[in-house]
Design a protein around this motif. Sequence first.
Motif, PDB file in Angstrom:
ATOM      1  N   VAL A 115      23.021  -3.188  -6.025  1.00 33.95           N
ATOM      2  CA  VAL A 115      23.485  -2.066  -6.849  1.00 33.95           C
ATOM      3  C   VAL A 115      23.028  -2.248  -8.296  1.00 33.95           C
ATOM      4  CG1 VAL A 115      25.527  -0.920  -7.791  1.00 33.95           C
ATOM      5  CG2 VAL A 115      25.447  -1.539  -5.359  1.00 33.95           C
ATOM      6  N   LEU A 116      23.124  -3.484  -8.814  1.00 35.14           N
ATOM      7  CA  LEU A 116      22.689  -3.759 -10.188  1.00 35.14           C
ATOM      8  C   LEU A 116      21.184  -3.513 -10.337  1.00 35.14           C
ATOM      9  CD1 LEU A 116      23.204  -4.821 -13.042  1.00 35.14           C
ATOM     10  CD2 LEU A 116      22.898  -7.150 -12.154  1.00 35.14           C
ATOM     11  N   VAL A 117      20.403  -3.944  -9.355  1.00 32.20           N
ATOM     12  CA  VAL A 117      18.956  -3.714  -9.400  1.00 32.20           C
ATOM     13  C   VAL A 117      18.662  -2.222  -9.399  1.00 32.20           C
ATOM     14  CG1 VAL A 117      16.802  -3.985  -8.104  1.00 32.20           C
ATOM     15  CG2 VAL A 117      18.342  -5.936  -8.375  1.00 32.20           C
ATOM     16  N   LEU A 118      19.394  -1.454  -8.607  1.00 30.92           N
ATOM     17  CA  LEU A 118      19.194  -0.002  -8.562  1.00 30.92           C
ATOM     18  C   LEU A 118      19.518   0.643  -9.907  1.00 30.92           C
ATOM     19  CD1 LEU A 118      20.624   0.902  -5.037  1.00 30.92           C
ATOM     20  CD2 LEU A 118      18.242   1.104  -5.780  1.00 30.92           C
ATOM     21  N   VAL A 119      20.573   0.184 -10.547  1.00 34.63           N
ATOM     22  CA  VAL A 119      20.931   0.725 -11.870  1.00 34.63           C
ATOM     23  C   VAL A 119      19.812   0.450 -12.869  1.00 34.63           C
ATOM     24  CG1 VAL A 119      22.523   0.493 -13.822  1.00 34.63           C
ATOM     25  CG2 VAL A 119      23.417   0.592 -11.485  1.00 34.63           C
ATOM     26  N   LEU A 120      19.281  -0.771 -12.843  1.00 35.66           N
ATOM     27  CA  LEU A 120      18.216  -1.140 -13.780  1.00 35.66           C
ATOM     28  C   LEU A 120      16.894  -0.455 -13.453  1.00 35.66           C
ATOM     29  CD1 LEU A 120      18.894  -4.980 -14.126  1.00 35.66           C
ATOM     30  CD2 LEU A 120      19.379  -3.207 -15.828  1.00 35.66           C
ATOM     31  N   SER A 121      16.713  -0.054 -12.205  1.00 33.74           N
ATOM     32  CA  SER A 121      15.427   0.519 -11.786  1.00 33.74           C
ATOM     33  C   SER A 121      15.139   1.867 -12.442  1.00 33.74           C
ATOM     34  CB  SER A 121      15.383   0.676 -10.258  1.00 33.74           C
ATOM     35  OG  SER A 121      16.308   1.653  -9.813  1.00 33.74           O
ATOM     36  N   PHE A 154      10.074   1.127  -4.280  1.00 35.89           N
ATOM     37  CA  PHE A 154      10.956   0.022  -4.675  1.00 35.89           C
ATOM     38  C   PHE A 154      12.421   0.412  -4.511  1.00 35.89           C
ATOM     39  CE2 PHE A 154      13.434  -2.158  -7.998  1.00 35.89           C
ATOM     40  CZ  PHE A 154      13.192  -3.485  -7.658  1.00 35.89           C
ATOM     41  N   VAL A 155      12.775   1.598  -4.981  1.00 35.88           N
ATOM     42  CA  VAL A 155      14.165   2.064  -4.861  1.00 35.88           C
ATOM     43  C   VAL A 155      14.558   2.227  -3.395  1.00 35.88           C
ATOM     44  CG1 VAL A 155      15.689   4.034  -5.299  1.00 35.88           C
ATOM     45  CG2 VAL A 155      14.243   3.142  -7.134  1.00 35.88           C
ATOM     46  N   ALA A 156      13.665   2.804  -2.590  1.00 43.57           N
ATOM     47  CA  ALA A 156      13.960   2.975  -1.160  1.00 43.57           C
ATOM     48  C   ALA A 156      14.155   1.621  -0.482  1.00 43.57           C
ATOM     49  CB  ALA A 156      12.826   3.743  -0.481  1.00 43.57           C
ATOM     50  N   GLY A 157      13.296   0.645  -0.806  1.00 42.00           N
ATOM     51  CA  GLY A 157      13.437  -0.681  -0.217  1.00 42.00           C
ATOM     52  C   GLY A 157      14.725  -1.364  -0.641  1.00 42.00           C
ATOM     53  N   THR A 158      15.113  -1.191  -1.905  1.00 40.72           N
ATOM     54  CA  THR A 158      16.354  -1.797  -2.398  1.00 40.72           C
ATOM     55  C   THR A 158      17.570  -1.188  -1.708  1.00 40.72           C
ATOM     56  OG1 THR A 158      15.315  -2.171  -4.551  1.00 40.72           O
ATOM     57  CG2 THR A 158      17.704  -2.322  -4.460  1.00 40.72           C
ATOM     58  N   VAL A 159      17.560   0.129  -1.535  1.00 38.68           N
ATOM     59  CA  VAL A 159      18.660   0.797  -0.829  1.00 38.68           C
ATOM     60  C   VAL A 159      18.747   0.295   0.607  1.00 38.68           C
ATOM     61  CG1 VAL A 159      19.464   3.016   0.071  1.00 38.68           C
ATOM     62  CG2 VAL A 159      18.637   2.854  -2.285  1.00 38.68           C
ATOM     63  N   LEU A 160      17.603   0.211   1.292  1.00 38.87           N
ATOM     64  CA  LEU A 160      17.591  -0.262   2.679  1.00 38.87           C
ATOM     65  C   LEU A 160      18.088  -1.697   2.766  1.00 38.87           C
ATOM     66  CD1 LEU A 160      16.860   0.149   5.654  1.00 38.87           C
ATOM     67  CD2 LEU A 160      14.516  -0.555   5.103  1.00 38.87           C
ATOM     68  N   VAL A 185      12.654  -5.612   6.683  1.00 41.16           N
ATOM     69  CA  VAL A 185      11.834  -4.446   6.350  1.00 41.16           C
ATOM     70  C   VAL A 185      12.037  -4.075   4.877  1.00 41.16           C
ATOM     71  CG1 VAL A 185      11.434  -2.006   6.828  1.00 41.16           C
ATOM     72  CG2 VAL A 185      11.850  -3.591   8.715  1.00 41.16           C
ATOM     73  N   GLY A 186      13.296  -4.077   4.433  1.00 39.17           N
ATOM     74  CA  GLY A 186      13.572  -3.767   3.029  1.00 39.17           C
ATOM     75  C   GLY A 186      12.928  -4.768   2.090  1.00 39.17           C
ATOM     76  N   ALA A 187      12.999  -6.061   2.444  1.00 43.95           N
ATOM     77  CA  ALA A 187      12.392  -7.100   1.608  1.00 43.95           C
ATOM     78  C   ALA A 187      10.882  -6.959   1.554  1.00 43.95           C
ATOM     79  CB  ALA A 187      12.776  -8.481   2.149  1.00 43.95           C
ATOM     80  N   ALA A 188      10.258  -6.622   2.696  1.00 39.66           N
ATOM     81  CA  ALA A 188       8.801  -6.459   2.743  1.00 39.66           C
ATOM     82  C   ALA A 188       8.353  -5.268   1.915  1.00 39.66           C
ATOM     83  CB  ALA A 188       8.343  -6.290   4.191  1.00 39.66           C
ATOM     84  N   ARG A 191       0.816  -1.211   0.000  1.00 44.16           N
ATOM     85  CA  ARG A 191       0.000   0.000   0.000  1.00 44.16           C
ATOM     86  C   ARG A 191       0.854   1.268   0.000  1.00 44.16           C
ATOM     87  NH1 ARG A 191      -4.580   0.253  -2.074  1.00 44.16           N
ATOM     88  NH2 ARG A 191      -5.842   1.264  -0.480  1.00 44.16           N
ATOM     89  N   LEU A 192       2.049   1.201   0.570  1.00 49.26           N
ATOM     90  CA  LEU A 192       2.960   2.340   0.469  1.00 49.26           C
ATOM     91  C   LEU A 192       3.296   2.622  -0.987  1.00 49.26           C
ATOM     92  CD1 LEU A 192       5.480   1.803   3.420  1.00 49.26           C
ATOM     93  CD2 LEU A 192       3.794   3.630   3.183  1.00 49.26           C
ATOM     94  N   GLY A 193       3.464   1.542  -1.765  1.00 47.31           N
ATOM     95  CA  GLY A 193       3.710   1.723  -3.191  1.00 47.31           C
ATOM     96  C   GLY A 193       2.549   2.393  -3.887  1.00 47.31           C
ATOM     97  N   ASP A 194       1.321   1.999  -3.514  1.00 48.17           N
ATOM     98  CA  ASP A 194       0.137   2.639  -4.095  1.00 48.17           C
ATOM     99  C   ASP A 194       0.082   4.128  -3.761  1.00 48.17           C
ATOM    100  OD1 ASP A 194      -0.708   0.277  -5.186  1.00 48.17           O
ATOM    101  OD2 ASP A 194      -2.195  -0.154  -3.628  1.00 48.17           O
ATOM    102  N   ALA A 195       0.427   4.458  -2.509  1.00 44.28           N
ATOM    103  CA  ALA A 195       0.260   5.830  -2.032  1.00 44.28           C
ATOM    104  C   ALA A 195       1.395   6.750  -2.474  1.00 44.28           C
ATOM    105  CB  ALA A 195       0.157   5.831  -0.509  1.00 44.28           C
ATOM    106  N   LEU A 196       2.622   6.266  -2.400  1.00 34.18           N
ATOM    107  CA  LEU A 196       3.786   7.122  -2.640  1.00 34.18           C
ATOM    108  C   LEU A 196       4.382   6.966  -4.033  1.00 34.18           C
ATOM    109  CD1 LEU A 196       5.610   6.587   0.791  1.00 34.18           C
ATOM    110  CD2 LEU A 196       4.000   8.399   0.162  1.00 34.18           C
TER     111      LEU A 196
END
Length: 467
Positions: free
Chosen positions: A176-182, A80-86, A112-115, A69-74
Amino acid sequence: MTTTRTGPRTRLILTALVGAQFMISMDATIVNVALPSIKEQLGFAQADLGWVVNAYALPFGGLLLLGARLGDALGTKKVFVAGTVLFSLASLWCGLADSAVALVAARALQGVGAATMSPVAMTMLVAVFDGRARHRALGWWGAMSGLAGGLGMLLGGLLSTASWRWNFLVAVPVGVLVLVLSRHLDQHRVPRVGRPDVLGAVLSTTGLLLVAYAVVGTERDGWAAWSTSGLLGVALLLLAGFVLWQQKAADPLVPLRIFGNRNVSAGNAVIALTGAIGQITYFMLTLYLQQVLDYGPLASGAVFLPISAVLLLVSTRTAWLIKLVGLRGTLAFGLGVTAVGSLWMSAVPTGGDYLTDVAGPSVVWAFGWGIAQAASFIAGAQGVGPDLAGVASGLIATTYRLGGAIGLAVVVTAAAVRTESAGGSVDALTGGFRLAFLVAAGFAAVAAALCALLQPHRSRTPARTGD
């Protein structure tokens, strides 16, 4: 953007999203073989060592709905990027941890990041891809979930020969690779009609966390302990309050109208059982190999290579099978084959060996479960529009994870009782494993029967755009 075609950009989007799922799923298993080394170097007590695993599992299982729901709202890309960084920073902290407390805290942040990442990544898959393209994308999603489990154990065995710290640090370059692709991802947001459902988030998250905590505690306290039954009672009250509140909230965390879609309701029941079957089989087969057949961690991990290869092959071909025989037929077929493989594994002997007693049933099981897992994810999202994609994704991720945790806890308890009642010998231990595989076969049979509740699959109108 919704697409049924593949192009360079959509392939990069798919790589980023399934890469994130691979990283999350691998982290759930890669640490297992390193636990003895972690215990020795960081001074964990034997009773506390399980928190290296559970500190990750608890927030992961309890926060999935909120993450969706955070994804829906924000905005999905932003979350996704914030979760990957965390997740990546927490993985780095795990690898550098110098105390037991620091490692447990870092594992909790990983959870928390995975969730945050997992349901939002699935939301984007459902929103971006349509028709057969969605089926293929979810097939790859399921393939990464299964493949990462097997490769995680093998890679964990290899990395732990150097240092247990690499079992965590390996996630950093993947992140890092996921962040680049994001950067290729689009921002999706669902318009809100009221204030954020803070009360719903508190009730559901606290209830699910208490369920997960109570289930994890059964390994130590058992199901009959007051600490277990009391927590489960409070959790049920909170979740009942959550359901009542969702009927009144202006912008509910989980709009109850989504359960009017029979595929969502029946599909999530099947997903929970499918998750339980996977957790039971991976866990019990690993213990059988090490405790009965005396395999080492690396050899045990190698056993899962053919399983992972079969999972990858069939999961990525599930969309073709659905086109051929339909969603219900594909899912029922996969679960039927899974039941056969689990039933075959329930005959494992005390003095067995890999080629005659494990290779055949494990490959048959992987063939069926790979199809069932991918098709169940598709069923849970079938007929869901973009406005409810985040809710559907959160439900799928939550039921899969919590179904696995609860199913495994039930079977671990039953197998332990069976072993202790038979005297605790190697023969008795094998009897416990046989019982566990038999229960997994029963779960598969029940899930196959539930497929009758799914609506027949109807192809959707071809997508509007592509690249």
